[in-house]
Design a protein around this motif. Structure first.
Motif, short mmCIF file in Angstrom:
data_model
loop_
_atom_site.label_atom_id
_atom_site.label_comp_id
_atom_site.label_asym_id
_atom_site.label_seq_id
_atom_site.Cartn_x
_atom_site.Cartn_y
_atom_site.Cartn_z
N PHE A 1 0.82 -1.20 0.00
CA PHE A 1 0.00 0.00 0.00
C PHE A 1 0.86 1.26 0.00
CE2 PHE A 1 -2.59 -3.30 1.93
CZ PHE A 1 -3.80 -3.15 1.28
N SER A 2 0.36 2.29 -0.68
CA SER A 2 0.96 3.61 -0.61
C SER A 2 0.30 4.40 0.53
CB SER A 2 0.78 4.33 -1.94
OG SER A 2 -0.60 4.52 -2.23
N ALA A 3 0.77 5.62 0.73
CA ALA A 3 0.25 6.43 1.83
C ALA A 3 -1.21 6.80 1.60
CB ALA A 3 1.11 7.68 2.00
N TRP A 4 -1.54 7.18 0.36
CA TRP A 4 -2.93 7.61 0.12
C TRP A 4 -3.88 6.41 0.13
CZ3 TRP A 4 -6.12 5.96 -3.75
CH2 TRP A 4 -5.52 5.33 -4.84
N GLU A 5 -3.40 5.20 -0.22
CA GLU A 5 -4.27 4.02 -0.15
C GLU A 5 -4.58 3.67 1.29
OE1 GLU A 5 -3.68 1.04 -3.87
OE2 GLU A 5 -1.99 1.16 -2.49
N ILE A 6 -3.59 3.72 2.15
CA ILE A 6 -3.84 3.43 3.57
C ILE A 6 -4.81 4.44 4.16
CG2 ILE A 6 -2.75 3.32 5.84
CD1 ILE A 6 -0.30 2.16 4.55
N THR B 1 -7.08 6.12 2.51
CA THR B 1 -8.41 5.97 1.90
C THR B 1 -9.11 4.71 2.38
OG1 THR B 1 -7.64 7.15 -0.06
CG2 THR B 1 -9.64 5.83 -0.29
N TYR B 2 -8.41 3.56 2.34
CA TYR B 2 -9.05 2.29 2.65
C TYR B 2 -9.23 2.07 4.15
CZ TYR B 2 -7.99 1.26 -2.23
OH TYR B 2 -7.91 1.29 -3.59
N SER B 3 -8.61 2.90 4.98
CA SER B 3 -8.84 2.76 6.43
C SER B 3 -10.25 3.15 6.81
CB SER B 3 -7.82 3.60 7.20
OG SER B 3 -6.50 3.15 6.95
N ASP B 4 -10.85 4.02 6.01
CA ASP B 4 -12.24 4.42 6.26
C ASP B 4 -13.16 3.56 5.40
OD1 ASP B 4 -14.59 5.62 6.88
OD2 ASP B 4 -14.05 7.62 6.12
N VAL B 5 -14.06 2.80 6.04
CA VAL B 5 -14.92 1.88 5.32
C VAL B 5 -15.90 2.61 4.40
CG1 VAL B 5 -16.70 1.79 7.09
CG2 VAL B 5 -16.32 -0.22 5.62
N HIS B 6 -16.19 3.86 4.68
CA HIS B 6 -17.12 4.60 3.83
C HIS B 6 -16.52 4.91 2.46
CE1 HIS B 6 -18.46 5.42 8.00
NE2 HIS B 6 -19.68 5.35 7.47
N GLN C 1 -11.93 -3.23 -2.54
CA GLN C 1 -11.62 -2.19 -1.57
C GLN C 1 -11.99 -2.62 -0.15
OE1 GLN C 1 -13.74 1.19 -3.08
NE2 GLN C 1 -12.25 1.59 -4.74
N LEU C 2 -13.06 -3.37 -0.01
CA LEU C 2 -13.42 -3.91 1.31
C LEU C 2 -12.38 -4.92 1.79
CD1 LEU C 2 -17.30 -4.37 0.94
CD2 LEU C 2 -16.09 -2.65 2.30
N ASP C 3 -11.84 -5.73 0.87
CA ASP C 3 -10.78 -6.66 1.25
C ASP C 3 -9.54 -5.90 1.72
OD1 ASP C 3 -12.42 -8.76 0.58
OD2 ASP C 3 -11.59 -8.99 -1.45
N HIS C 4 -9.22 -4.79 1.05
CA HIS C 4 -8.09 -3.98 1.48
C HIS C 4 -8.37 -3.37 2.85
CE1 HIS C 4 -6.42 -4.79 -2.29
NE2 HIS C 4 -6.78 -3.70 -2.97
N HIS C 5 -9.60 -2.97 3.09
CA HIS C 5 -9.97 -2.41 4.40
C HIS C 5 -9.79 -3.45 5.50
CE1 HIS C 5 -12.19 -0.20 7.47
NE2 HIS C 5 -12.96 -1.28 7.62
N ASN C 6 -10.23 -4.68 5.24
CA ASN C 6 -10.09 -5.74 6.25
C ASN C 6 -8.62 -6.10 6.47
OD1 ASN C 6 -12.89 -5.89 6.49
ND2 ASN C 6 -13.05 -7.41 4.84
N LEU D 1 -6.07 -4.06 6.21
CA LEU D 1 -5.45 -2.99 7.00
C LEU D 1 -5.85 -3.06 8.47
CD1 LEU D 1 -5.83 0.01 4.51
CD2 LEU D 1 -3.73 -1.20 5.11
N ASN D 2 -7.03 -3.59 8.74
CA ASN D 2 -7.49 -3.71 10.13
C ASN D 2 -6.86 -4.90 10.85
OD1 ASN D 2 -9.09 -1.43 9.95
ND2 ASN D 2 -10.92 -2.60 9.34
N THR D 3 -6.53 -5.96 10.10
CA THR D 3 -5.98 -7.17 10.72
C THR D 3 -4.45 -7.11 10.84
OG1 THR D 3 -5.94 -8.22 8.54
CG2 THR D 3 -7.87 -8.62 9.93
N LYS D 4 -3.80 -6.32 10.01
CA LYS D 4 -2.34 -6.28 10.02
C LYS D 4 -1.89 -4.84 9.80
CE LYS D 4 1.74 -8.24 7.74
NZ LYS D 4 2.21 -9.13 6.64
N GLU D 5 -0.79 -4.50 10.45
CA GLU D 5 -0.27 -3.14 10.33
C GLU D 5 0.62 -3.03 9.09
OE1 GLU D 5 2.31 0.17 12.87
OE2 GLU D 5 1.90 -1.83 13.69
N TYR D 6 0.28 -2.11 8.21
CA TYR D 6 1.05 -1.87 6.99
C TYR D 6 1.67 -0.48 7.05
CZ TYR D 6 -1.09 -5.96 4.79
OH TYR D 6 -1.48 -7.23 4.48
N LYS D 7 2.91 -0.38 6.61
CA LYS D 7 3.58 0.90 6.52
C LYS D 7 3.49 1.43 5.09
CE LYS D 7 6.91 0.01 10.22
NZ LYS D 7 8.36 -0.06 10.59
#
Length: 501
Positions: free
Chosen positions: A73-78, A80-85, A92-97, A99-105
Motif C-alpha cells: 500500500f501507498s500512503a494515500w491508499e492506507i 483511503t481504505y482505512s475508512d470503510v465509507h 476495496q473492502l478486502d483492502h480495508h479488512n 489494513l485492520n488485521t495487520k499493520e502496513y507501513k
C-alpha cells in the motif's frame, strides 16, 4: 528460471517453466548522478575484504522485492481504505479488512494487483481477428439507417447498435496483471493527499492459457542499462533496474533424477557407438585434460583466470591453446573462488623424438565496480607428458615497481600496468627485469591427467612375425595329422584285400 523460444524472441515475453507463484520481482533504485562517484584514495587503500567492496557497490541503492500478486500500500491508499465509507467494491473492502488485521507501513514503491483493475489487460488479438473475420459487415449496414439523426451512445440509434455488435465480438482473455508504481504524490503533514502523482515502473501480464509472461519494460541491468524517471515533485530524479527471480522449488529434484537417468542411457548408447581408433604407426598420441579448479587468497574480488599453453615445435596440436574462465565472486568474504574450467588437448608426436614439457602460463585478473581490470598474479607450470593423474597448487607472484607510491597510485586509477611483456619470463628467470620485484599473492588449484597411446613399428613387426610362425606351426600340425590318417587308411585297405583273397 524462465525460457523463451530463441527463434521467435519478443522483447519482454517469457515462456515460463516454473509456476507463476514462485515469481519474485526485484526493483533497484538509485538517484541519478551526473558523474561517476569514485571512492577516495584513502578509502580504497583501506579496503581489505570483499564485504567492503560490496558496500561500495551497493551504496545509495534501494532494493524492493515483491512476490507475485503481493499487495503493498501507498500512503494515500492506507488513508483511503482505512475508512470503510470510502470502500465501494469488494476489492476495496478486502483492502480495508487487511489494513485492520495487520499493520502496513506506507511505501514509496507500491503495487497494484489484478483485483485493483488499475489498467486494462491485453486483448487476445488472434481470437479477435478470427471472430472479426466471421463478423458480417453487411448486417451492420442493414441496421444502420442513414435517415436517423446522430444521437449520443446512450440512445437506441443504429450507430449505437453497430458499436454494441463490435463490442460483443471481443471476449476477455485469461490474463492476470500486476503493476509496480512509484508514489510521487504531495501530502500534508497529517498525510492528507494534495496532488496525486504516480509513475509506473513495471507492468506484468500473465497469460494463464498459454503460460507466458509479458514484462514491460523488459529486464535490465541497473549499471549497464538503467531506466530513467524524471518526476515533478521529487527533487532527486532516479534510475532503476528490473530483475525477475524464481524461488527454488522441491520439484527440481525430480528433474535432476530424470536428467541422471537420461545421462546413464546416453552413456550406454555412446559406448556402443564409439569405436577405438589406434594411433598411426610410428606415432604416439597424448590426451591431456586440464581443469582449473579454484583460486584462493587474492586481495580483490570478481576474479577470472586467463591461460596460455605453448606447445614444443616438434608436437602437433590443433586445439585452442589460450582462453579464460568465467568471473567468480567470493561468498561471504571467504577469499575463495571456484571455476571448474576444462581444457582438453590432443597432441601427436613422432615416437623417435624426445619428449619436452608443455608450457602452461596462468594469470589471475580481478574486475572492480568501475570495470577496471587488475592483474592479481602470474604462475607457470611445466607440464610433462607422463601418463597419470595429478593435483597441483600453484603459487602466484605479482611484479611490483620499486616506487611503491607510484605503483599504488597507478594501480588505483588505471588498474596498474603490465610489467611482464612476454610470459616466457616466468619460465626463464634469467630474463627477469631488475627494475621490479615479485610478491606472492594467491594460489590457483589445478587437476590434470595424461593418457599415452602408441602404435610402435617394432611391436607391429614382432606381432606380425609371431603370428606368421604360429600359422606355420598350425599348418605343419595339419599336414602331420593328414599323413597319419592316409597311412592308417592304406593299412586298412591292404588288410581288407588280403582277407578277401
Amino acid at each position: 528460471m524462465y525460457d523463451f523460444n530463441s527463434n521467435n524472441k519478443l522483447p519482454g515475453v517469457y515462456w515460463l517453466k516454473q509456476p507463476i507463484d514462485d515469481l519474485k520481482l526485484k526493483i533497484k533504485i538509485k538517484p541519478k548522478a551526473s558523474a561517476i562517484n569514485l571512492p577516495k584514495y584513502e578509502e580504497f587503500m583501506n579496503i581489505s575484504t570483499t564485504a567492503d567492496l560490496d558496500k561500495i557497490e551497493t551504496e545509495g541503492i534501494d532494493e524492493y522485492v515483491f512476490k507475485w500478486q503481493e499487495k503493498v500500500f501507498s500512503a494515500w491508499e492506507i488513508k483511503t481504505y482505512s475508512d470503510v465509507h470510502n470502500c465501494g467494491t469488494e476489492t476495496q473492502l478486502d483492502h480495508h479488512n487487511a489494513l485492520n488485521t495487520k499493520e502496513y507501513k506506507p511505501q514509496k514503491v507500491f503495487t497494484y494487483i489484478h483485483e485493483d483493475s488499475y489498467l486494462p489487460v491485453p486483448l487476445d488479438l488472434n481470437k479477435f481477428q478470427n471472430q472479426r473475420s466471421n463478423f458480417n459487415l453487411l448486417s451492420c449496414f442493414e441496421n444502420l439507417s442513414l435517415t436517423d439523426t446522430f444521437r449520443s451512445f446512450g440512445g437506441s440509434s443504429s450507430l449505437h447498435q453497430l458499436f454494441r455488435s463490435q463490442e460483443s465480438v471481443i471476449e476477455k482473455s485469461s490474463w492476470i496483471s500486476m503493476h509496480v508504481v512509484f508514489d510521487d504524490s504531495t501530502y500534508t503533514n497529517d498525510t492528507q493527499l494534495l496532488i496525486k502523482q504516480e509513475y509506473i515502473l513495471l507492468s506484468l501480464y500473465y497469460n494463464t492459457t498459454d503460460n507466458y509472461l509479458i514484462i514491460s519494460p523488459d529486464v535490465n541491468n541497473l549499471v549497464q542499462n538503467p531506466y530513467n524517471v524524471s518526476t515533478e515533485n521529487c527533487s532527486a530524479n532516479f534510475e532503476y533496474g528490473v530483475e525477475i527471480i524464481f524461488d527454488e522449488s522441491e520439484s527440481d529434484q525430480d528433474l535432476v533424477n530424470l536428467l541422471n537417468k537420461l545421462y546413464i542411457k546416453w552413456q550406454k548408447k555412446h559406448k556402443q557407438m564409439v569405436k577405438f581408433i589406434p594411433a598411426p604407426t610410428g606415432k604416439e598420441k597424448f590426451h591431456v585434460n586440464i581443469e582449473i579448479v579454484s583460486a584462493n587468497d587474492f586481495d580483490m574480488d570478481n576474479i577470472y583466470i586467463e591461460y596460455e599453453i605453448k606447445i614444443p615445435e616438434n608436437f602437433k596440436c590443433e586445439d585452442i591453446l589460450h582462453g579464460r574462465t568465467h568471473i567468480s565472486k567470493a561468498n561471504n568474504g571467504d577469499r575463495f573462488w571456484t571455476y571448474g574450467q576444462i581444457i582438453e588437448l590432443d597432441i601427436e608426436n613422432d615416437e623417435e623424438i624426445e619428449l619436452s614439457p608443455l608450457q602452461l602460463y596462468l594469470e589471475a585478473i580481478s574486475l572492480d565496480w568501475w570495470g577496471r581490470q587488475r592483474t592479481e598474479g602470474y604462475c607457470y607450470l611445466p607440464l610433462w607428458l607422463i601418463p597419470g593423474y595429478y593435483n597441483k597448487v600453484l603459487t602466484c607472484s605479482l611484479p611490483e615497481e620499486v616506487d611503491k607510491v607510484e605503483a599504488n597510485t597507478r594501480r588505483f586509477f588505471v588498474g596498474g600496468c603490465h610489467l611482464i611483456k612476454d610470459l616466457e619470463v616466468l619460465s626463464k628467470p634469467q630474463l627477469q627485469n631488475t627494475n621490479f620485484t615479485y610478491t606472492e599473492t594467491g594460489n590457483i588449484n589445478l587437476r590434470y591427467s595424461v593418457i599415452r597411446q602408441v602404435n610402435s613399428s617394432v611391436e607391429v613387426a614382432a606381432a606380425s612375425s609371431s603370428s606368421g610362425s604360429a600359422l606355420l606351426q598350425r599348418a605343419e600340425l595339419v599336414l602331420r595329422e593328414y599323413s597319419r590318417a592316409a597311412a592308417s587308411l592304406a593299412a586298412a585297405i591292404k588288410h581288407i584285400d588280403s582277407a578277401y583273397t
